[in-house]
Design a protein around this motif. Structure first.
Motif, PDB file in Angstrom:
ATOM      1  N   ARG A 208      23.488  11.110 -23.264  1.00  0.00           N
ATOM      2  CA  ARG A 208      24.051  10.029 -24.088  1.00  0.00           C
ATOM      3  C   ARG A 208      24.496  10.537 -25.464  1.00  0.00           C
ATOM      4  O   ARG A 208      24.751   9.740 -26.356  1.00  0.00           O
ATOM      5  N   ASN A 209      24.618  11.861 -25.593  1.00  0.00           N
ATOM      6  CA  ASN A 209      25.060  12.469 -26.855  1.00  0.00           C
ATOM      7  C   ASN A 209      24.205  12.056 -28.046  1.00  0.00           C
ATOM      8  O   ASN A 209      24.675  12.037 -29.183  1.00  0.00           O
ATOM      9  N   ARG A 212      25.049   7.413 -27.652  1.00  0.00           N
ATOM     10  CA  ARG A 212      26.037   6.624 -26.906  1.00  0.00           C
ATOM     11  C   ARG A 212      25.429   6.022 -25.634  1.00  0.00           C
ATOM     12  O   ARG A 212      24.518   6.588 -25.034  1.00  0.00           O
ATOM     13  N   ARG A 213      25.971   4.890 -25.241  1.00  0.00           N
ATOM     14  CA  ARG A 213      25.580   4.288 -23.973  1.00  0.00           C
ATOM     15  C   ARG A 213      26.152   5.121 -22.835  1.00  0.00           C
ATOM     16  O   ARG A 213      27.328   5.502 -22.870  1.00  0.00           O
ATOM     17  N   GLY A 217      29.973   4.699 -22.937  1.00  0.00           N
ATOM     18  CA  GLY A 217      30.302   5.705 -23.933  1.00  0.00           C
ATOM     19  C   GLY A 217      30.341   5.169 -25.350  1.00  0.00           C
ATOM     20  O   GLY A 217      30.567   5.925 -26.309  1.00  0.00           O
ATOM     21  N   ASP A 218      30.107   3.868 -25.522  1.00  0.00           N
ATOM     22  CA  ASP A 218      30.124   3.268 -26.853  1.00  0.00           C
ATOM     23  C   ASP A 218      28.835   3.609 -27.600  1.00  0.00           C
ATOM     24  O   ASP A 218      27.789   3.825 -26.982  1.00  0.00           O
ATOM     25  N   PRO A 219      28.882   3.641 -28.933  1.00  0.00           N
ATOM     26  CA  PRO A 219      27.637   3.809 -29.691  1.00  0.00           C
ATOM     27  C   PRO A 219      26.624   2.734 -29.314  1.00  0.00           C
ATOM     28  O   PRO A 219      26.980   1.567 -29.157  1.00  0.00           O
ATOM     29  N   GLU A 257      28.377  16.026 -31.661  1.00  0.00           N
ATOM     30  CA  GLU A 257      28.882  14.849 -32.359  1.00  0.00           C
ATOM     31  C   GLU A 257      27.798  14.226 -33.235  1.00  0.00           C
ATOM     32  O   GLU A 257      28.068  13.800 -34.371  1.00  0.00           O
TER      33      GLU A 257
END
Length: 311
Positions: A208-209, A212-213, A217-219, A257
């Motif tokens: 999930r970086n 992120r979801r 991929g959204d925060p 990121e």
């Protein structure tokens, strides 16, 4: 760091100053170890130690203070577990609290079903802190280690709401579980089961970086990039990056990121701002209000960037 930034950070409580001396200034062990030893007799550490009660507890309770009825704003941060967390995270020598583990075994019970203190309860985060504090104080917490292995969820992490039926892991719970297991592995060498549990929890965050979801991929939420101290139970990418630093992780591009978000928050003078104060009763404040330059956040962020850039 500039000379002015270094001087600003060194002008701090011993609980923080020894970390500046060791990790950012490169002082000799004789210097930073002496500062660390003074936690017991000066500043925040001495103040908090003086508030310990004869039965080993703080504020008369395990997780909540005696008499807490849930009507006040926020979570009170003064009971036994929170006080031990602070002293341990500040670097207090555990011998200063000699006898506390036995006192808590005898006198302290969890508010949940009156369970014995060193056995833990059902909350992932509470069990993580109990594991770390027990290792630090020499209590028998092996049962909590086994509990973590058994309560890992299918997606690789943990969630404090598993007891309500949740089957999806939480950023907050997973990070706190990882911290406890890392302390266990460092203290004992770990087992195949604990190392595998940590790998799966780390992978949960990395997939999930760190913020992120996985589904979109959204925060995940604004709190993931709002850096604050004390961390309490709250997740943010700086808190997560600090875990990977302590774990001795090698570079993983999925963290890039998140690291750049930490870097972008640095102010022109080299400081980081306090993101928020978590509401709730405290014994005393240890950092600045939201929006002001924070020595604690600055130390954590500088240390993380030094680790990352040096890999």
């Amino acid at each position: 760091m500039s000379d002015s930034l270094t001087a600003w950070l060194l002008d701090s409580d011993p609980a923080l100053r020894w970390q500046v001396e060791r990790d950012l200034v490169g002082e000799s062990p004789e210097v930073w170890e002496a500062t660390r030893a003074s936690i017991a007799t000066e500043g925040f550490g001495a103040r908090l130690l003086a508030l310990q009660e004869p039965d080993g507890q703080w504020a008369g309770g395990a997780f909540f203070p005696a008499g807490f009825d849930g009507t006040e704003e926020g979570q009170p941060w003064i009971a036994t577990t929170w006080s031990l967390n602070s002293l341990r995270e500040w670097g207090l020598d555990s011998t200063v609290l000699r006898g506390t583990a036995a006192k808590l075994a005898e006198n302290s019970r969890w508010e949940y079903e009156n369970l014995p203190y060193w056995g833990g309860e059902v909350d992932v985060c509470i069990n993580s802190w109990t594991l770390s504090n027990g290792l630090w104080l020499g209590a028998d917490v092996q049962g909590i280690v086994d509990w973590f292995v058994e309560h890992r969820l299918p997606d690789g992490g943990w969630n404090c709401e598993w007891v309500e039926g949740s089957t999806r892991s939480s950023f907050h719970s997973t990070l706190n579980a990882l911290k406890g297991l890392l302390d266990y592995d460092n203290a004992t060498g770990g087992t195949d089961a604990t190392r595998e549990a940590r790998r799966s929890g780390e992978e949960y965050l990395l997939e999930r970086n760190l913020f992120r979801r996985l589904s979109t991929g959204d925060p995940v939420a604004p709190w993931a990039v709002r850096f604050s101290y004390p961390f309490r139970w709250f997740y943010d990418v700086l808190n997560a990056a600090e875990y990977f630093r302590l774990a001795g992780a090698m570079p993983d591009p999925r963290m890039t990121e998140a690291i750049e978000l930490v870097r972008a928050a640095r102010q022109p003078d080299g400081t980081w701002l306090q993101g928020r104060r978590h509401p709730g009763r405290v014994w005393f404040e240890v950092d600045v209000p939201a929006g002001e330059p924070s020595k604690w956040v600055t130390v954590y962020a500088t240390r993380v960037l030094n680790w990352w850039d040096g890999l």
